[in-house]
Design a protein around this motif. Structure first.
Motif, short mmCIF file in Angstrom:
data_model
loop_
_atom_site.label_atom_id
_atom_site.label_comp_id
_atom_site.label_asym_id
_atom_site.label_seq_id
_atom_site.Cartn_x
_atom_site.Cartn_y
_atom_site.Cartn_z
N SER A 201 0.69 -1.35 -0.07
CA SER A 201 0.07 -0.04 -0.19
C SER A 201 0.95 1.37 0.04
N LYS A 202 2.06 1.18 0.62
CA LYS A 202 2.79 2.22 0.42
C LYS A 202 3.50 2.65 -0.78
N ILE A 203 3.67 1.67 -1.72
CA ILE A 203 4.05 1.72 -3.00
C ILE A 203 2.77 2.32 -3.87
N THR A 204 1.65 1.87 -3.57
CA THR A 204 0.41 2.27 -4.18
C THR A 204 -0.01 3.36 -3.93
N ASN A 205 0.40 4.14 -2.85
CA ASN A 205 0.03 5.59 -2.49
C ASN A 205 0.92 6.47 -3.28
N LEU A 206 1.91 5.95 -3.99
CA LEU A 206 2.69 6.79 -4.84
C LEU A 206 1.74 7.24 -6.02
N PHE A 207 0.93 6.29 -6.35
CA PHE A 207 0.06 6.52 -7.53
C PHE A 207 -1.58 7.01 -7.28
N SER A 208 -1.74 6.92 -5.72
CA SER A 208 -3.13 7.12 -5.79
C SER A 208 -3.80 8.24 -6.04
N SER A 209 -2.85 9.44 -6.17
CA SER A 209 -3.72 10.79 -6.58
C SER A 209 -4.23 10.73 -8.04
N MET A 210 -3.90 9.54 -8.74
CA MET A 210 -4.36 9.48 -10.14
C MET A 210 -5.63 8.68 -10.08
N TYR A 211 -6.30 8.32 -9.18
CA TYR A 211 -7.28 7.51 -8.98
C TYR A 211 -8.59 8.22 -8.11
N ASP A 212 -9.71 7.85 -7.75
CA ASP A 212 -10.55 8.35 -7.08
C ASP A 212 -10.30 7.91 -5.58
N LYS A 213 -11.42 8.44 -4.82
CA LYS A 213 -11.10 8.31 -3.22
C LYS A 213 -11.36 6.96 -2.99
N ASN A 214 -12.13 6.23 -3.86
CA ASN A 214 -12.37 4.75 -3.46
C ASN A 214 -11.16 3.79 -3.96
N PHE A 215 -10.17 4.20 -4.13
CA PHE A 215 -8.96 3.64 -4.91
C PHE A 215 -8.51 2.41 -4.07
N ASN A 216 -8.65 2.49 -2.59
CA ASN A 216 -8.22 1.34 -1.81
C ASN A 216 -9.37 0.43 -1.59
N ASP A 217 -10.66 0.63 -2.13
CA ASP A 217 -11.70 -0.28 -2.08
C ASP A 217 -11.59 -1.35 -3.04
N THR A 218 -10.78 -1.02 -4.08
CA THR A 218 -10.78 -2.06 -5.19
C THR A 218 -9.36 -2.60 -5.21
N PRO A 219 -9.16 -3.55 -6.06
CA PRO A 219 -7.53 -4.03 -6.36
C PRO A 219 -6.90 -2.76 -6.70
N ASN A 220 -5.74 -2.61 -5.75
CA ASN A 220 -4.85 -1.42 -6.14
C ASN A 220 -4.00 -1.70 -7.23
N LEU A 221 -2.94 -0.81 -7.83
CA LEU A 221 -2.40 -0.87 -8.91
C LEU A 221 -1.42 -2.10 -8.71
N LEU A 222 -0.55 -2.09 -7.67
CA LEU A 222 0.35 -3.13 -7.38
C LEU A 222 -0.14 -4.53 -7.44
N ASN A 223 -1.30 -4.73 -6.36
CA ASN A 223 -2.09 -5.97 -6.53
C ASN A 223 -2.49 -6.39 -8.05
#
Length: 289
Positions: A201-223
């Motif tokens: 999730s720390k890696i994912t946070n690097l990209f989270s600004s590109m996605y909506d607020k529900n980003f962590n509710d669905t499979p994240n980029l690295l997963n």
């Protein structure tokens, strides 16, 4: 009788290879040839180099969350998210400049040429570069330049390297499959605090600004990326096992572990031990009759 041991890819799940080797050694079963892909190349390389299984286990058990985050620290570049500087330092501290052809046990290390898609089987050259390149997950780690090629994780082309052993003239093959059966996965609910502590999730946070607020509710980029590799590897493993069935296939129960669960070494190693104890007597019988 020449015994070949194929150690497959699977990230931290491959720490089960240590448990497999522990039990094989306990039963007096010593491979003459070892082939390895990704984590299998790392464990196999350490063992073929001459480290005892106790030494290898000690290295694995010393990895806690803090040490893992320190070694796998984010350092984004155009080639990858994580620098391999500390990883190279670690293996050079063990292997030095030792070449594969200089070590006692025959060792075959599988990587992928990221530019051509070729399977590269290394049985000569610098051991450190070979094992690091074999375990370089694309995008996570930069490719490793090795003899004018840019190499990445061998699991992309051969996640369970049985074929290289057969071409080496072994009489008996033991293969260890640590790929993860995706269809059996049960999503684990975690608190926000646990998610924040999770390396992925720390890696994912690097990209989270590109996605909506529900980003962590669905499979994240690295997963999504790592699951894509798991899906691909599972299909290749099925084909490999149908074309090159080993004499013994060992499949540790690693379905509850993930690619970066290195800090769970004790539990993962025990899974390798458990399954190998169920077949060790049979292996010994086959090798002596």
């Amino acid at each position: 009788m020449k015994v070949g041991l194929a150690l497959g890819s699977g990230g931290a799940k491959g720490l089960a290879h240590i448990g497999v080797l522990k039990v094989l050694e306990e039963f007096g079963i010593k491979p003459n040839f070892i082939s390895g892909t990704s984590i299998g190349a790392i464990i196999g390389g350490l063992y073929a180099y001459g480290l005892s299984i106790k030494e290898i286990e000690k290295i694995a058990l010393e990895i806690d969350k803090k040490k893992q985050k320190d070694v796998l620290s984010l350092k984004p570049s155009l080639s990858g998210l994580i620098s391999q500087e500390k990883i190279f330092e670690f293996y050079y501290s063990i292997f030095g400049k030792t070449k594969i052809e200089e070590i006692k046990t025959k060792f075959l290390c599988v990587a992928t040429d990221i530019q051509t898609g070729d399977e590269i089987i290394m049985n000569k050259g610098e051991l450190t570069k070979a094992v690091v390149s074999s375990a370089s997950i694309p995008i996570i780690f930069p490719p490793v330049k090795y003899k004018n090629r840019y190499l990445v994780d061998g699991g992309l082309v051969n996640p369970i390297p049985i074929k290289p052993l057969l071409h080496s003239g072994v009489d008996f093959t033991i293969a260890v499959d640590v790929t993860k059966p995706l269809k059996k996965r049960i999503p684990e609910k975690k608190s926000q605090k646990q998610r924040d502590e999770n390396f992925l999730s720390k890696i994912t946070n690097l990209f989270s600004s590109m996605y909506d607020k529900n980003f962590n509710d669905t499979p994240n980029l690295l997963n999504i990326f790592l699951n894509s590799i798991d899906i691909m590897e599972e299909q290749i493993v099925r084909k490999t096992l149908s074309l090159y069935p080993p004499d013994i296939l060992i499949t540790p129960d690693i379905k509850n572990f993930n690619t970066f669960d290195f800090y769970k070494a004790k539990e993962i190693i025990s899974k390798g031990e458990e399954i190998t104890r169920t077949v060790a007597d049979f292996i010994k019988y086959k090798l002596t009759h």
